[in-house]
Write an enzyme that holds these catalytic residues in place. Sequence first.
Site, short mmCIF file in Angstrom:
data_model
loop_
_atom_site.label_atom_id
_atom_site.label_comp_id
_atom_site.label_asym_id
_atom_site.label_seq_id
_atom_site.Cartn_x
_atom_site.Cartn_y
_atom_site.Cartn_z
N ASP A 226 0.34 3.73 16.73
CA ASP A 226 1.18 4.32 17.49
C ASP A 226 2.10 3.31 18.20
OD1 ASP A 226 -0.01 6.55 17.04
OD2 ASP A 226 -1.23 6.53 18.93
N1 URA Z 1 -5.94 6.67 16.70
C1 URA Z 1 -4.62 6.50 18.07
O1 URA Z 1 -4.90 7.65 18.25
N2 URA Z 1 -3.30 5.74 17.93
C2 URA Z 1 -3.73 4.66 16.70
O2 URA Z 1 -2.40 4.49 16.12
C3 URA Z 1 -4.38 4.41 16.02
C4 URA Z 1 -5.53 5.94 16.09
#
Ligand code: URA
Length: 239
Positions: free
Chosen positions: A103
């Site tokens: 993310d």
């Molecule tokens: N899980 C998440 O919620 N965000 C990420 O960036 C990776 C795994």
Amino acid sequence: MERLDRLLSSRTGCSRKDAQKQIKSGAVTVNGAVCKTIDAKIDPDSDVVEAGGHALGEEYIYIMLNKPAGYVSATEDRRDKTVLDLVPPELRRKGLFPAGRLDKDTEGLLIITNDGEFAHRMLSPKKHVPKRYIAQLDGEITDDAKKRFEEGIIFADGTKCLPAKLQTVENSHNRAGTVEICEGKFHQVKKMFAVCGLQVVHLQRISVGNLYLDGKLPIGSCKKLTKLDIEQIFMGKLY
Ligand code: URA
């Protein structure tokens, strides 16, 4: 056999025009001798091509990025900076992409490559390559949360996650956990904690398989991975 200008462009990511300019300027050598012929026929397996004194990169490249928050895991984006903006010129190749997504606000280990088959192997849940994260939470991890992770969290829409491992980080007052998952559903870790009533306030990926984020790699920096590093990714299967 491949044309010299085409080889130079595909291995360095520069345009064909730039490749031709470099060749004509005398900056490119083939087997130690300057070659100014843009369409010289090259055997990529046996000829040694150097540009500006550097050997041309191999066809596939694997890069570890210590991803900072604020960058999106994409090859291009109209609004945000992408993780590819952090790849230094000497590691750029044609066709680079992030192998998996973190993310925008997630930090840590991200692999960037131009090898699609490798990325598929690393990301497919069927291959069971564990990805480990450290999550800082707004509350305490309970034994019940650990049990639910182990059994496989079920999201509100009925989606069932594969079994995952949740351990509390020492001296964190149960407010930080290490999570191991073998799949990569959208916002997976955040959603898994949300099901247990906890909000992730910071998330960092620390490993993929047995390849760990290099603690000496400054945030926002890249390093090229070796063959041995790549092998580490596919070791240490847990389930
Ligand atoms: N899980 C998440 O919620 N965000 C990420 O960036 C990776 C795994």
